[in-house]
Design an enzyme around this catalytic site. Structure first.
Site, short mmCIF file in Angstrom:
data_model
loop_
_atom_site.label_atom_id
_atom_site.label_comp_id
_atom_site.label_asym_id
_atom_site.label_seq_id
_atom_site.Cartn_x
_atom_site.Cartn_y
_atom_site.Cartn_z
N CYS A 53 -4.94 8.93 28.75
CA CYS A 53 -3.98 9.99 28.42
C CYS A 53 -3.70 10.05 26.92
O CYS A 53 -3.24 9.06 26.34
CB CYS A 53 -2.68 9.74 29.17
SG CYS A 53 -1.34 10.87 28.72
N TYR A 211 -5.67 22.02 26.31
CA TYR A 211 -5.31 22.13 27.72
C TYR A 211 -5.14 23.58 28.15
O TYR A 211 -5.52 23.96 29.26
CB TYR A 211 -4.02 21.34 28.00
CG TYR A 211 -4.26 19.85 27.98
CD1 TYR A 211 -4.74 19.19 29.11
CD2 TYR A 211 -4.05 19.11 26.82
CE1 TYR A 211 -4.99 17.83 29.09
CE2 TYR A 211 -4.30 17.75 26.79
CZ TYR A 211 -4.76 17.11 27.93
OH TYR A 211 -5.02 15.77 27.91
#
Length: 368
Positions: A53, A211
């Site tokens: 992450c 994203y």
């Protein structure tokens, strides 16, 4: 990792803000002297992360940069046992269903995963169990990072941008006097205005822009979200070149380097192919950023040590079944990070992606 929460702003530290306003809220605590969350060694605080992450990666980079992965110096000259902030690391996949259930999992003897660890505090099977210890009625996402306080028995903070702002100074009194880790600040007063000017577009168009592009569900949305990513890279290339390096703002490492690195180190190896942000690559299109990235990875302690390309690649390719239904992880690019660093940035001609939509969006960004 909060993949669907794409609003990222660097919030000011506010110890008076409610730590957790309710089941739908995150945790916003601040470790500071004289507060509920006072800085202490001896394992009072425990950090949960995923190596995959980028948001958790930021916090782990700071943890290592500041020496919080090492024992504290005792008043008797002896170090305490164990790191100031120990770690537990979830597996890279699976992540659960579209609503995040059951979420990130810890490895076990029957389900190992190299580089991940058990929950070293509670022996949990899933990260959501840690969240429910802090709030049994919690209704948010079970994201990383999570900073846990063993004394209070609750989560201190699970917002990476908030942690990035106060963690670099929170434990300074526990660090050995005279050590560079204690002196390091990532938000120095004389650079705050410049950091505050760059951070909004860097976060919006690069950190979360990948994203928006990668999770686009139709062609029009995809084509709308890709140009800002490369406009931000064009600007970052110019910014690093203009400052002469080796860091984003020149001679001093700042939180901008941490923000940019966590996305940049994933760019060529994951985002280009997986999120289809393929108008260019860092190694092929941005020669200044390429050297900046390699320098951080090879020469600055805290960056390479916290980067695990297997976790990164397998998380994205084996967790996003709608994007990659066969869960095949590409072998390339090879190598993940090239060796050899040229820090003479002044002699490098900066690169750019010159797609018309990229250049048009770039005009809307502040000058660097």
């Amino acid at each position: 990792m909060k993949e669907l929460n794409l609003t990222c702003t660097m919030a000011p530290v506010d110890p008076s803000k409610p730590v957790h306003a309710g089941p739908s809220d995150s945790w916003h605590g601040v470790v500071a002297p004289g507060t509920r969350f006072a800085p202490e060694a001896g394992g009072r605080y425990h950090l949960y992360i995923g190596l995959f992450c980028p948001f958790a990666h930021r916090v782990n980079i700071v943890r290592v940069l500041k020496g919080l992965d090492a024992p504290a110096a005792g008043g008797d000259g002896k170090d305490s046992e164990g790191p100031i902030i120990p770690l537990s690391i979830v597996k890279a996949y699976p992540k659960g269903d579209d609503k995040g259930w059951p979420g990130w999992k810890f490895p076990s003897a029957d389900d190992p995963y190299e580089g991940a660890t058990p929950d070293r505090l509670f022996g949990s099977q899933y990260l959501h169990e840690v969240y429910f210890r802090a709030d049994p009625d919690y209704r948010g996402r079970y994201s990383v990072p999570v900073l846990w306080d063993t004394k209070e028995g609750t989560i201190v903070n699970n917002e990476s941008l908030e942690l990035l702002r106060w963690l670099p100074t929170a434990f300074d009194d526990l660090l050995p006097a005279g050590k560079p880790e204690r002196a390091l600040t990532l938000y120095p007063p004389h650079l705050r205005a410049r950091i505050d000017a760059v951070s909004p577009w860097l976060q919006r168009d690069f950190n979360t822009g990948v994203y928006r592009a990668g999770f686009a569900t139709d062609q029009a949305a995809y084509e709308r979200h890709v140009p800002p990513v490369f406009a931000a890279l064009n600007q970052l290339e110019r910014l690093v070149h203009g400052g002469g390096g080796p860091y984003v703002l020149g001679a001093e490492l700042t939180e901008l380097d941490v923000l940019a690195y966590a996305t940049a180190v994933r760019f060529d190896v994951v985002y280009v192919q997986h999120f289809k942000v393929n108008l260019g690559t860092i190694r092929g299109s941005y020669p200044v950023l390429h050297e900046w990235l390699k320098n951080l990875y090879w020469n600055v302690r805290g960056f390479r040590e916290t980067t695990d390309f297997r976790h990164i690649k397998e998380n994205y390719t084996k967790s996003h079944d709608k994007i990659n239904p066969l869960a095949i992880t590409p072998m390339g690019p090879y190598p993940d990070i090239e060796e050899g660093v040229n820090l003479d940035f002044g002699k490098i001609r900066p690169g750019a992606v010159t797609h018309p939509a990229v250049l048009e969006y770039q005009k809307t960004l502040p000058a660097v």
